[in-house]
Each structure stands twice: as C-alpha cells, then as structure tokens.
Scaffold this motif. Sequence first.
Motif, short mmCIF file in Angstrom:
data_model
loop_
_atom_site.label_atom_id
_atom_site.label_comp_id
_atom_site.label_asym_id
_atom_site.label_seq_id
_atom_site.Cartn_x
_atom_site.Cartn_y
_atom_site.Cartn_z
N PRO A 250 0.83 -1.21 0.00
CA PRO A 250 0.00 0.00 0.00
C PRO A 250 0.86 1.26 0.00
O PRO A 250 1.87 1.33 0.71
CB PRO A 250 -0.81 -0.13 1.30
CG PRO A 250 -0.79 -1.58 1.63
CD PRO A 250 0.55 -2.08 1.16
N ALA A 251 0.48 2.24 -0.80
CA ALA A 251 1.28 3.46 -0.91
C ALA A 251 1.40 4.19 0.42
O ALA A 251 2.42 4.83 0.70
CB ALA A 251 0.68 4.37 -1.97
N GLU A 252 0.36 4.07 1.25
CA GLU A 252 0.38 4.83 2.51
C GLU A 252 1.20 4.13 3.59
O GLU A 252 1.52 4.74 4.62
CB GLU A 252 -1.05 5.06 3.02
CG GLU A 252 -1.80 3.79 3.43
CD GLU A 252 -2.54 3.14 2.28
OE1 GLU A 252 -3.39 2.27 2.54
OE2 GLU A 252 -2.25 3.51 1.12
N THR A 253 1.55 2.86 3.39
CA THR A 253 2.42 2.13 4.34
C THR A 253 3.55 1.51 3.54
O THR A 253 3.50 0.33 3.18
CB THR A 253 1.64 1.04 5.10
OG1 THR A 253 0.97 0.21 4.15
CG2 THR A 253 0.61 1.66 6.02
N PRO A 254 4.58 2.28 3.21
CA PRO A 254 5.56 1.87 2.21
C PRO A 254 6.56 0.79 2.65
O PRO A 254 7.33 0.33 1.82
CB PRO A 254 6.30 3.18 1.90
CG PRO A 254 6.14 4.01 3.14
CD PRO A 254 4.80 3.66 3.69
#
Length: 495
Positions: free
Chosen positions: A307-311
């Motif tokens: 996920p982009a928000e949890t790289p």
Amino acid sequence: MTLSSGNDLFSVRRAGVLLHPTCLPGTLGVLGASARRFVDFLAASGITVWQTLPIGPTHRDLSPYQSLSAHAGNQDFIDLSEVLQAGLLADTELTKPIDQSRQQLLDIAAQRFFDGKGEARHGLDLTGFEEFRAKNDYWLDDFCLFVAIREVQESPGWLQWPEPLRDRDPVALQTFIDQNRERLARIRFEQFLFQHQWQALRDYARGKGILLFGDIPIFVAHDSADVWANRALFKLNDQGEPTVVAGVPPDYFSSDGQHWGNPHYNWQAMAEDGYRWWLERLESKRHFFDLIRIDHFRGLQAYWEIPAETPQPRFGYWVPGPADHFLQACFDRFPDLPLVAENLGIISEDVEELRKRFGLPGMTVMQFGFDGSPNNPHLLHNHHARDLVYTGTHDNDTTLGWYQSLDDHTRRYVNDYLGTTGDGMPWPVIEAAFRSVCSLAVVPMQDFLALGTEARFNTPGTMINNWIWQLDWNFPEEDLSKLISEAVQRHGRLP
C-alpha cells in the motif's frame, strides 16, 4: 497449450556472457566500434550468447530497471563517431566535446538529417526514418512527447507538470507540440539512430554466430511515458499517484524486503483489450533480441503489493496475477516467443508449475547453492537440461567477492563440493557452471576477469555506486579468449 518454439534455442549447449552495454568503454557511445570489439572477443572465446540488462533510457539513478520507456532505446548508447561517418557531424564538433553536449550534437545531426544532408546508406535516410516511424507509431509519439515535456519542465516527474500536461489535455498537448517541433524531431531522430545502430550490431553479432539476449522488467517506472500515456492500465488515483506499489517481501537480498515503487498493473483493464500493451512491448523486444528474459516472472502468478500509505515492504501482501490467461495470449500472438523466466527469490510450487506448463526455461545461480541442503535447486546435481545456470547475476557480488566473503564453514563446503582448494577463484565456479547439464551457462564478464567486489554492478536495496562499473580493455585479450574457449570446448558448449 502452445509452447514456444523459441525454446529450440536450448536444444544445444551454449556459453554466454552477461555484460550491460553501459559497461563498454566509449566516450562517444558504445554501439559502434566498442560493441563490435566485444563481439569479436566473444567470438574468439567461443561465447555464443551476449546477455544485457534492459536497454531503455534511465533516470538519474542509472538503473536500467527503472526506465523512461518500455520501448525506447537509451540514447546515450548512440555512437557519435558513426554519426560523424554518416556526414551528420564534423570532426571539429567531436574534438571539442566540452563546447557541446551530446544532446546539442544530436540536435545538429538531426537538423542536417532532416535537411537532407549526410550520406544516405543502409536505411539511414528519410525513407528509412519514415518506415521506422510508421512501424513504431504505437509508442514513439507518446514517448517523444513525454521526454520533450520532461526536458522543458525540468521536473522530477510528470506528477509535477502543469495539470493540463499531466492529464494530457488535448489542447495543451497540441500547443506544446506546435511550440517544440524541432525538439520532438530530435528525440524521434535519436530513437531512429539507436534502432539503426542496434540492428547493425545485431547483424554483426549474427554474422559471428552470437545471439543477443535481452531483459524485460515485469514492472515499469511510474515516471515513464508508458504510465503517463496509459493511466487506466495502472492502479493510480485521480491525480495519477500509485495506490499500491511493487516490491518483494524479505528475501536473500534484503532482510526487510524491497520497496521498488513501481505502480502495479490493472490486470483486469489489460485483459479487456487482450493485453494489447504487453503484446506491443513484446513486439518491440523481438526487434532487438533473439532471447528475452522476463524479470520477476513470479509476479505473473502472484505479486507483492505494498500500500502506498504504508511503504514498508513487510506491510505488503500477495495478489494473484494473470498467470495462464496472460501467457496464453502472448503465445497465441507470438507462437515462437523465445521467453526465459527469471524464477529466483521466493518461488512457490504454483509459480514453477506455471513456468513448466508453458515450457519456459528457468534460472539457477551457483552462488545460491551452498546453504547446506543437498536439495538446494542451485546445486549442480539438481540442475535441469533446458534451464540456465549463472555463476552470479547483476544483483550478486562478483563470484570472487562472494567467495572471499564466505565464512570458513561455507567456504570449505564450496571447496569440497567443487573439488577445489579455492585457488584460481572464480574459475572453479565457472568450470562447474560450464559442466552443468543446463543448456546455457552465463558468466558475468567480471567473473571471466576474476575481479572482486570492487567490480560489483548492483547491490539491491541501495541507491549509490550502482550501474557504473566499466570494462577496461587493458587485459590480455588473446590469453583470456584462449582460456575461455578451451573451457567452452571442454564442456561441449560450442554449438
């Protein structure tokens, strides 16, 4: 099930070398005399396969796996001395390189070319250019426009462009085209030159009995013409930002996993038009290479989605890939597609089953074999005839550097298994790879030269000192050619 007849290339034993063109010396470019000299060296050595990394234009980090295009060639490969021989540059323009950049010199050459100057030969003329443009219209104009806007904007990526250009507003794009016709012509000309010189090199290699072996990264860079021009085919939000990105979980190369940052494909959207974008990509590579490796093949069976928000890579998860449906479409379109599957890393049985259903050769790496298990697939006695064996890959340390870094216990295991005292490393490993039942044995040029860690080409998960090693011709070419040739013949790898 349609199997690739390209696999017939693996019906005989061959020896190959791994060397990216950027490693070749050549201040004016590498696709001329420098590349031909390397081909001559290979021919004298009995090497019949030259494997490269992806050959597209790169970002500032120089990684060939994060290209500006899935189709274009790297304009820095163009040999300007051959542009001089075509009458499109003057001696004085090349003897004072500090006065003009490569781009400025190519600007001059492009202007002269389109003005009808220079020596028309072997398709290097306006007729040849128009044929090239027509054959490549499915990617060329988007790429040229992307690069031109990128040059004018001087921005780190297309997300930072003015919104009308970012979102491909037709009026904004036409205005830009009208204002930058010479720039666009120069970029098209660069790609024409690249393909012209590459095809000349491929013809030269074929004349010497040498096949060119290319590499396709399974994913493409977000900052690329492909994503900018085909946003619906990728998992992006309304602003064009990736919602999820590619990487891998913890593995041999990184205990934390790897965050590659590439946007993931919208495979459902791709399937709706029969995987047109991918088939066009394969069409491009068939013009360049006799063999093609799909990097990270396991991503077709299942891919690691972060996920982009949890790289952090550890927060990723496996998502099913297009698998048989995609590969069948590829072989329906290209029955003789000469594909090789990169099946390294965390490989589950379903990935291997997919590869075997389509008869694709896989990879083994000598350096990966010595974990103590006799069932390790990279050990010689577990190899398979139609697969490939490498001493190491572009992501590994050189074999000498690897051997020197081993703990005493593992080093003894290597020596015992290979029947060596360790003297003359890495040649005992090279000899073992040549002895393998694998039909193709590939050795990085650094290993043939017995170079250490100082010659490592890439360290995964790091951003500095990668992709910059270069070959120095200051070695005894005839002696090394003789040494390699004797090993090739000794192990029946001279077709």
